[in-house]
Write an enzyme that holds these catalytic residues in place. Structure first.
Site, PDB file in Angstrom:
ATOM      1  N   GLY A  52     -38.043  35.672  66.389  1.00 47.63           N
ATOM      2  CA  GLY A  52     -36.618  35.955  66.556  1.00 47.63           C
ATOM      3  C   GLY A  52     -35.845  35.666  65.277  1.00 47.63           C
ATOM      4  O   GLY A  52     -36.372  35.761  64.154  1.00 47.63           O
ATOM      5  N   SER A  53     -34.593  35.224  65.419  1.00 51.57           N
ATOM      6  CA  SER A  53     -33.684  35.117  64.271  1.00 51.57           C
ATOM      7  C   SER A  53     -34.067  34.062  63.253  1.00 51.57           C
ATOM      8  O   SER A  53     -33.532  34.064  62.130  1.00 51.57           O
ATOM      9  CB  SER A  53     -32.267  34.829  64.773  1.00 51.57           C
ATOM     10  OG  SER A  53     -31.792  35.913  65.538  1.00 51.57           O
ATOM     11  N   ILE A  54     -34.973  33.177  63.580  1.00 51.58           N
ATOM     12  CA  ILE A  54     -35.427  32.192  62.593  1.00 51.58           C
ATOM     13  C   ILE A  54     -36.160  32.889  61.448  1.00 51.58           C
ATOM     14  O   ILE A  54     -36.393  32.318  60.379  1.00 51.58           O
ATOM     15  CB  ILE A  54     -36.324  31.132  63.279  1.00 51.58           C
ATOM     16  CG1 ILE A  54     -36.339  29.837  62.478  1.00 51.58           C
ATOM     17  CG2 ILE A  54     -37.721  31.661  63.533  1.00 51.58           C
ATOM     18  CD1 ILE A  54     -36.985  28.680  63.210  1.00 51.58           C
ATOM     19  N   PHE A  55     -36.480  34.182  61.664  1.00 55.88           N
ATOM     20  CA  PHE A  55     -37.166  35.005  60.668  1.00 55.88           C
ATOM     21  C   PHE A  55     -36.202  35.586  59.620  1.00 55.88           C
ATOM     22  O   PHE A  55     -36.622  36.026  58.549  1.00 55.88           O
ATOM     23  CB  PHE A  55     -37.885  36.153  61.398  1.00 55.88           C
ATOM     24  CG  PHE A  55     -38.794  36.992  60.551  1.00 55.88           C
ATOM     25  CD1 PHE A  55     -40.078  36.582  60.250  1.00 55.88           C
ATOM     26  CD2 PHE A  55     -38.370  38.225  60.057  1.00 55.88           C
ATOM     27  CE1 PHE A  55     -40.921  37.369  59.483  1.00 55.88           C
ATOM     28  CE2 PHE A  55     -39.199  39.019  59.289  1.00 55.88           C
ATOM     29  CZ  PHE A  55     -40.493  38.591  58.996  1.00 55.88           C
ATOM     30  N   LYS A  56     -34.907  35.581  59.928  1.00 56.37           N
ATOM     31  CA  LYS A  56     -33.929  36.278  59.069  1.00 56.37           C
ATOM     32  C   LYS A  56     -33.890  35.795  57.625  1.00 56.37           C
ATOM     33  O   LYS A  56     -33.704  36.600  56.703  1.00 56.37           O
ATOM     34  CB  LYS A  56     -32.546  36.193  59.717  1.00 56.37           C
ATOM     35  CG  LYS A  56     -32.432  37.051  60.974  1.00 56.37           C
ATOM     36  CD  LYS A  56     -31.146  36.789  61.743  1.00 56.37           C
ATOM     37  CE  LYS A  56     -31.090  37.666  63.003  1.00 56.37           C
ATOM     38  NZ  LYS A  56     -29.944  37.346  63.863  1.00 56.37           N
TER      39      LYS A  56
END
Length: 669
Positions: free
Chosen positions: A405-409
């Site tokens: 999820g957004s921890i990948f951004k």
């Protein structure tokens, strides 16, 4: 006359030669048949081949018992017996002596010696003239073989501060003295069974064994020596408690997936490795298995012969005891326990490291189990409940891969800044809560939680965790570039780490199949799957000038970072992203603001990963992620993930957990 004499001589020689050959073949066949039975440990068949005179000296029962007792006492694994072709078979007075080479394989080592098989003619057959020297040349009739074993101590696993994670320690052996216990009746038996988590039938079975006597100590269950149940068990109920040595795991559930546990060797282990003895233990899982060859002890053996007065005559083989070596790992028991306590009510994982050195400080997977139960004995009911737990107790989440999820951004940010496809100050002028590239996407839209207004630049996109911004950023990078750059982060390859980890992946084949998948990958969805330890290593690059430090577990007195992936991106890019991640925590609107600690400069990123069959699926679940590092004193980086976080606030459920760890570590320091 001379011709007749020569003919007689020739006939005599012929008879001798023919007779000799015939006799050799019979002797060798009898010897070979006997050897075959011996190698197969078929002692009854061996006995059937011995002579009548030998049978008058020893009964079949005693013959079989002599071999079984000696060989089982030595823990004989295998025996090889071959006729020694370098020596002649000797014949004298109607008897034969066949030279043999004997090779025995035992936990004490290999025992090699020469011996003879003696045979004698009986009713035109060659039979074995047996005596005790057939077992060992120096063994007489009244002699016995003694085996003394000195148990080695398995090495201890210490954490970085010298606290034991796994050690050979003391436990309490709970047992019953039948004569005293039976006075208390069936109710007490049921009460004890419930207290020990065993069935009443198990107790009955142990007490009904044929060898049981009223004054004997009958072992029932091993429990930890500090177990509170001991206070009740020792109150005159016919229960007796004795100290025993067992492998002990002081952190219990908090480190089960990390330490693993040991088990007794099996028959298969004994066959595959001749150095094992029947009482050995072997690392079954976790650190116990990874470092088993270092931790493992080798028992000492003294196998010797005594005469009828128990006086030592000779040594067969002697092997000194070898204790296992201790190991010290980088784990910090306090941080391990802190993370576990935060996560233990959920299914999830928490990992931490010193990003400047690569030292891994904790590896947590929940739900967990007590590894002591595997060593001391687990009831069928407990095993069943653990095995049937829908949260998958035995699944190691820090070893697996999950949707980030957004921890990948921040990873997408680093790639786009490196390639120059993103200007961090420029606004993408995004508005609304959903977006699609064009009509070719049909009804598929990228959505975001909040329309925060302008500018929609990198800082705000990270602070508000804007899916649309990072979907557009990924599309600007392009499919081929995204694939190649993600591989530079080690995604798709095995990570060099002592504890085997599943490979992070871009997709099943590490390819991006479509524009929609590329856009979803930009904010950590699509088919992206990351291992938590790998993700933690990637995050350490933000405080290491774009270099990914290799995490490790074996402690070093003078730790020095080893770079796994060098110059994945520049220091300037790392500084830009890190500065923005500080705002994710410090900005009151930041998704990670719940981790804000006055006086501590935390940088962090949240992630709420959706697990669902389609965009319209409303029944799916969510993973909640949060990663944080102390920028001013980057000696602790924590990544935590909780499954089934949809109704708990997603990543916002995890943020306070990580905050509590930083606060407690800061207080302790």
């Amino acid at each position: 006359m001379r011709r007749k004499f020569l003919l007689a001589i020739c006939m005599l020689l012929f008879l001798i030669v023919v007779g000799g050959c015939s006799r050799n073949e019979a002797v060798e066949k009898s010897s070979s048949d006997y050897i075959k039975a011996w190698v197969q440990k078929d002692y009854k068949l061996m006995y059937s081949q011995v002579s009548s005179d030998s049978k008058s000296e020893i009964s079949e029962k005693n013959f079989v018992n002599r071999y079984e007792n000696i060989y089982s006492g030595m823990e004989l694994k295998k025996i090889s017996i071959k006729i020694d072709t370098d020596k002649d078979i000797e014949y004298k007075d109607g008897k034969a002596q066949v030279p043999v080479k004997v090779d025995m394989y035992t936990p004490a080592g290999e025992i090699k010696f020469s011996n003879t098989i003696n045979l004698e003619k009986e009713n035109k057959e060659w039979k074995i003239a047996w005596d005790s020297k057939a077992i060992f040349p120096q063994l007489d009739k009244n002699d016995k073989v003694r085996v003394e074993v000195k148990r080695g101590k398995r090495g201890t696993i210490y954490d970085r501060n010298g606290n034991a994670l796994a050690e050979d320690g003391n436990a309490a052996q709970v047992g019953i003295i039948p004569g005293e216990f039976n006075k208390n009746g069936e109710n007490t038996k049921a009460q004890i069974a419930a207290l020990l988590n065993i069935s009443k039938e198990d107790i009955d079975k142990k007490l009904s064994e044929s060898y049981v006597k009223q004054d004997m100590f009958i072992p029932i269950k091993i429990i930890p020596e500090d177990d509170d149940r001991l206070n009740f068990l020792e109150q005159g109920l016919g229960i007796s408690v004795r100290d025993v040595e067992e492998r002990v795991y002081p952190l219990k559930d908090a480190a089960a997936h990390l330490t693993g546990y040991v088990r007794k060797v099996t028959a298969e282990d004994l066959k595959s490795d001749e150095s094992y003895s029947a009482d050995d233990v072997i690392g079954q899982y976790g650190l116990e298995k990874i470092y088993d060859s270092i931790l493992r002890a080798r028992d000492g053996y003294d196998i010797y012969i005594v005469d009828g007065n128990e006086k030592r005559k000779s040594t067969i083989i002697k092997k000194n005891v070898e204790n296992g070596s201790n190991i010290r790992v980088t784990i910090d028991s306090k941080i391990q326990t802190l993370l576990y306590d935060e996560l233990k009510q959920d299914a999830g994982t928490g990992v931490s490291m010193n990003p400047k050195t690569g030292e891994v400080l904790s590896l947590v997977s929940t739900p967990s189990f007590d590894p002591n139960d595997f060593v001391m004995g687990m009831s069928n009911d407990k095993w069943k409940s653990l095995n049937e737990d829908k949260r998958r107790v035995f699944y190691n989440r820090f070893q697996g891969i999950q949707v980030p999820g957004s921890i990948f951004k921040p990873i997408t940010s680093a790639i786009s800044l490196k390639l120059g496809t993103l200007n961090p100050e420029e606004s993408k002028n995004i508005s609304g809560l959903k977006w699609r590239k064009d009509s070719s996407w049909g009804g598929y839209y990228i959505t975001r939680v909040e329309d925060y207004g302008q500018p929609s630049n990198l800082l705000n996109a990270l602070v508000y965790s804007d899916n649309i911004y990072f979907a557009q950023t990924a599309l600007d990078v392009g499919k081929d570039n995204m694939e190649n750059q993600l591989k530079d982060f080690g995604i798709g390859e095995s990570m060099p780490f002592e504890y085997g980890l599943s490979k992070s992946q871009i997709s099943v084949n590490n390819k991006i199949a479509s524009q929609i998948q590329l856009a979803d990958s930009g904010y950590g969805q699509g088919q992206i799957l990351l291992n938590p330890v790998h993700l933690m290593a990637i995050y350490d690059s933000f405080v290491n000038a774009g270099n990914i430090v290799k995490p490790y577990l074996l402690y070093k007195d003078h730790p020095k970072a080893e770079i796994w992936k060098k110059d994945v991106y520049s220091k300037e890019i790392a500084d830009t992203i890190l500065k923005d991640l500080v705002q994710v925590v410090q900005n009151p609107h930041g998704t990670g603001h719940g981790a804000y600690i006055p006086g501590m400069n935390l940088a962090g990123k949240t992630g709420t990963a959706e697990i669902k069959a389609s965009q319209q699926d409303g029944t799916g679940t969510e993973l909640g992620w949060f990663a944080a590092v102390n920028v001013d004193n980057p000696n602790l980086l924590v990544v935590a993930m909780v499954e089934n976080a949809k109704d708990k606030g997603g990543s916002h459920y995890v943020v306070p957990m990580v905050k509590n760890v930083f606060q407690q570590v800061n207080l302790n320091n």
